[in-house]
Structure formats: structure tokens, C-alpha cells
Scaffold this motif. Structure first.
Motif, PDB file in Angstrom:
ATOM      1  N   ARG A 141      36.158  45.582  51.481  1.00 16.32           N
ATOM      2  CA  ARG A 141      35.953  45.006  50.116  1.00 16.32           C
ATOM      3  C   ARG A 141      34.604  44.190  50.123  1.00 16.32           C
ATOM      4  O   ARG A 141      34.147  43.715  51.092  1.00 16.32           O
ATOM      5  N   TYR A 161      36.703  42.435  34.556  1.00 12.51           N
ATOM      6  CA  TYR A 161      37.412  42.382  35.784  1.00 12.51           C
ATOM      7  C   TYR A 161      38.978  42.638  35.298  1.00 12.51           C
ATOM      8  O   TYR A 161      39.342  42.436  34.147  1.00 12.51           O
ATOM      9  N   HIS A 162      39.998  43.233  36.179  1.00 10.52           N
ATOM     10  CA  HIS A 162      41.186  43.520  35.668  1.00 10.52           C
ATOM     11  C   HIS A 162      42.048  42.107  35.537  1.00 10.52           C
ATOM     12  O   HIS A 162      42.060  41.185  36.532  1.00 10.52           O
ATOM     13  N   SER A 167      46.510  36.410  40.491  1.00  9.39           N
ATOM     14  CA  SER A 167      45.589  36.711  41.818  1.00  9.39           C
ATOM     15  C   SER A 167      44.230  35.751  41.598  1.00  9.39           C
ATOM     16  O   SER A 167      43.696  35.754  40.261  1.00  9.39           O
ATOM     17  N   LYS A 170      39.830  38.854  41.824  1.00  8.50           N
ATOM     18  CA  LYS A 170      40.086  39.785  40.731  1.00  8.50           C
ATOM     19  C   LYS A 170      39.235  41.251  41.129  1.00  8.50           C
ATOM     20  O   LYS A 170      38.159  41.025  41.358  1.00  8.50           O
ATOM     21  N   LYS A 171      40.223  42.342  40.791  1.00  6.70           N
ATOM     22  CA  LYS A 171      39.336  43.543  40.988  1.00  6.70           C
ATOM     23  C   LYS A 171      38.654  44.064  39.892  1.00  6.70           C
ATOM     24  O   LYS A 171      38.756  43.757  38.731  1.00  6.70           O
ATOM     25  N   LYS A 173      36.361  45.925  37.437  1.00  2.39           N
ATOM     26  CA  LYS A 173      36.489  47.043  36.611  1.00  2.39           C
ATOM     27  C   LYS A 173      35.334  47.782  36.095  1.00  2.39           C
ATOM     28  O   LYS A 173      35.264  49.120  36.354  1.00  2.39           O
ATOM     29  N   ASP A 259      34.620  51.356  44.396  1.00  2.11           N
ATOM     30  CA  ASP A 259      36.080  51.039  43.699  1.00  2.11           C
ATOM     31  C   ASP A 259      36.605  49.796  44.770  1.00  2.11           C
ATOM     32  O   ASP A 259      37.864  49.773  44.419  1.00  2.11           O
ATOM     33  N   GLN A 260      35.848  49.294  45.507  1.00  2.00           N
ATOM     34  CA  GLN A 260      36.329  48.207  46.379  1.00  2.00           C
ATOM     35  C   GLN A 260      35.685  46.947  46.083  1.00  2.00           C
ATOM     36  O   GLN A 260      35.579  46.051  47.014  1.00  2.00           O
ATOM     37  N   TYR A 262      35.283  43.203  44.278  1.00  2.00           N
ATOM     38  CA  TYR A 262      36.216  42.073  43.804  1.00  2.00           C
ATOM     39  C   TYR A 262      35.511  40.918  43.302  1.00  2.00           C
ATOM     40  O   TYR A 262      34.356  40.811  43.992  1.00  2.00           O
TER      41      TYR A 262
END
Length: 357
Positions: A141, A161-162, A167, A170-171, A173, A259-260, A262
Motif C-alpha cells: 500500500r 477517490y472511491h 472507510s 479511501k482507495k 481512482k 492500483d495500490q 490510498y
């Protein structure tokens, strides 16, 4: 006892948008811009010392500023001042520090921070940092601190972010570097975009894995340095290494591809102090919206920033949205919001003589 995080302070910028106060020999991070008695670099150190320790700080700076760093941060071991022979942007800066730390402490948690930011609410800020440190324990991460925007600013990068309601982490985008005005307005209104603060949190092994995956040429160069780190040969190694890597930001090189990534959303009174305008916006103004750091007489003048030595009286009439400042051998008078012109100012001043920049 839990290992304290390592702090990497990126101090290699030249601060061109604070010229003529910021010069090549002493850029803005080595100046007391806020009148606190501490330089921006020292304030950055002060911000993190409560959660770390002096020998866990690494300062990455241009080699000509080695003595300045040593003078301003005497508690840091001299071997933790990492000098760059060339300017190669943030990806190279992060790679050098991360491989240097990771060679001995692969499990180490690392906080990467610029040296020239303003944080008004320290407790809120550190709470977000602690949240990011916890989240970084997940393998691979990469965390960034996102700032909730209060205007459609075109001078910052944006993170989308998603929308995950429950949460706090946030992941990410998408990343977008410095959008135009129309796009910035869209991002501002959408509610799922934050400014990219340039403050990052990860484990040494996570960022090294990311370099191996997305920037293998850089990974190969700094992996070869393992046998030289903390030895006399390190300076010769970095001189060669910096000629082998391209000039690219960590955002473009890794964060836009991974894709990691956040983000932890922050709201703690942040400014990147990137220009005279940003300094103006973070000060108390007088009744005419002027910021005056001078012995001045102002007439019909508003929304201006006057910073002149108190040894002389400055008399100004009829200005609006102007910067008037002097430093050593340069007097600058220009529109306050024209920070995009500063590189041109410096380029032309340099043609007049090296000692003007």
C-alpha cells in the motif's frame, strides 16, 4: 516497543516563485518566511519530531546546501543529509532515500514530506498521519494525504477517490496533474476529489516494490547502490546514479500507475506556501486587504503585499493587486497573482548577472 517512522524531507527545490527573497544559494525552505524565528525546513522538522527521533530523519537536498541543512538541523546525523548532484524531481529523490533506508530497514515505515508547507492544526494533522501509518501496514500500500479543496485551484494536482462511506482510508481512482480552470471547477463541485498534498506514507519495502514494478530502470540504479550506502563511496555513486535516471515526479512515475494507492482525507489548515500569493493568503490583512511588512505610507492602495526593509520609508500610491518587495540587490514590483511569470523574471535576471538569482 514499536519502531518510530522514518521522515524523509524533500528540500531540493529552488523556490523560484519567491524570488528575489529566495535565491539559488538560499532557497525558500531555508528562510523564515512566516516570521516565527524558524525556517520552513526547521518547522517541518518540528512538525514530526514528536512521533520520530533525530536519527530517523533524512533530508534530501542539493549538494550546495549541505552546510545550510547541517546548520539549521544540528540534531540530525550528518550521514542522514542526502545530497543530490543534479535536480531530478521527486521520483529520484524518493528512490534515493527509500533505498538508503530500505537497505538496512526494509520493514521501516516512511513519511515523505516537502520542506515548505504550512500546517495550522498540528494535532489534527498528526492524527491523519497516524491513520496513514496504520494503513501502510497492508502489503504494497502507498498512502497519500489528500486535502479537501476550498476553491477550484488550478495550481495543485487532484486525487479522485472511491466513495466508501465507512472507510477512513479511501482507495484512489485517478490522479490529475494541475487541471485547467473548467476541469478544476468540475473537480471542486463533484465532491470526490481532493488536492494532492505531496505528503506520502508507506513501508520501505512497499515503495521499493513499486519502483521495481513501474520504474525498473530507477530501481536497478539504486539497488546497485546498496554496497555504497553509508560509506565514503556514496557521493561518487550518487553522482553517477543521477545521470542515469530521468527527470520525473513520483506522481507520474508511480502513483498514477499503481492500483495500490490510498488516500487519507485531511482538513488541518494546509498550504503549500508555493508563492508570494499563498503567503499573502495565509496572513492577517489590514482594512484595505493589504499585507504590509515595511515602514510604509500607502495611498489608494489595496489587495497588495508590501515587503521592504524597515530601514527605508516606502511611499506607494494607486496600486491594486501588486507585490512590492526587495532583497539584496533586486527590487521587484509586479502583479501579485502573476506567479507564472517568475521563471521568466529569473531567466532574464540571470542574463543580467548570476548574482541576481
Amino acid at each position: 516497543m514499536l519502531e518510530k517512522p522514518y521522515i524523509v524531507i524533500m528540500a531540493g527545490g529552488i523556490g523560484s516563485r519567491f524570488w528575489p527573497y529566495s535565491r539559488h544559494r538560499r532557497p525558500k525552505q531555508f528562510l523564515d518566511l512566516l516570521g516565527t524565528g524558524r525556517t520552513l525546513l526547521q518547522m517541518t522538522y518540528d512538525r514530526f519530531i514528536s512521533i520520530s527521533q533525530p536519527d530517523h530523519f533524512f533530508i534530501v537536498a542539493n549538494q550546495q546546501h549541505y552546510e545550510l541543512v547541517k546548520e539549521q538541523l544540528p540534531d540530525i546525523p550528518e550521514s542522514n543529509i542526502l545530497t543530490e548532484p543534479l535536480r531530478r524531481n521527486t521520483a529520484t529523490c524518493v528512490a534515493y532515500a527509500s533505498y538508503r533506508i530500505g537497505a538496512h530497514h526494509p520493514e521501516a515505515k516512511i513519511i515523505v514530506t516537502p520542506s515548505d508547507h504550512l500546517i495550522l492544526h498540528q494535532d489534527k494533522f498528526l492524527a491523519k498521519i497516524q491513520l496513514a501509518l496504520q494503513a501502510s501496514e497492508n502489503e504494497h500500500r502507498l498512502l497519500t494525504i489528500g486535502i479537501r479543496p476550498n476553491r477550484p485551484e488550478t495550481g495543485y494536482g487532484y486525487i479522485q477517490y472511491h466513495l466508501e462511506a465507512n472507510s477512513k482510508v479511501k482507495k484512489v481512482k485517478t490522479f490529475t496533474e494541475k487541471p485547467n480552470e473548467k476541469l478544476a471547477q468540475t473537480f471542486f463541485e463533484s465532491g470526490d476529489f481532493v488536492w494532492n498534498s505531496g505528503i506520502f506514507v508507506w513501508q520501505a519495502k512497499s515503495i521499493i516494490h513499486a519502483f521495481e514494478t513501474y520504474m525498473p530502470d530507477v530501481a536497478e540504479v539504486f539497488e546497485e547502490g546498496r554496497e555504497f550506502y553509508k560509506r565514503e563511496e556514496e557521493i561518487a555513486f550518487t553522482k553517477k546514479a543521477y545521470t542515469l535516471v530521468k527527470n520525473i515526479s513520483i506522481d507520474h512515475g508511480i502513483l498514477e500507475k499503481s492500483d495500490q494507492v490510498y488516500t487519507v482525507l485531511g482538513d488541518f489548515g494546509w498550504s503549500d506556501l508555493g508563492s508570494w500569493m499563498s503567503l499573502y493568503e495565509n496572513h492577517q490583512l489590514d482594512a484595505s486587504d493589504n499585507l504590509v511588512e515595511a515602514n510604509a505610507l500607502l495611498y489608494d492602495t489595496k489587495k497588495s503585499f508590501i515587503k521592504v526593509s524597515p530601514e527605508k520609508l516606502v511611499v506607494i500610491q494607486g496600486l491594486e493587486n501588486y507585490l512590492v518587495t526587495e532583497s539584496d540587490n533586486v527590487l521587484l514590483i509586479c502583479q501579485l497573482d502573476q506567479e507564472k511569470k517568475f521563471r521568466e523574471f529569473m531567466k532574464d535576471a540571470k542574463n543580467k548577472g548570476e548574482d541576481y538569482v
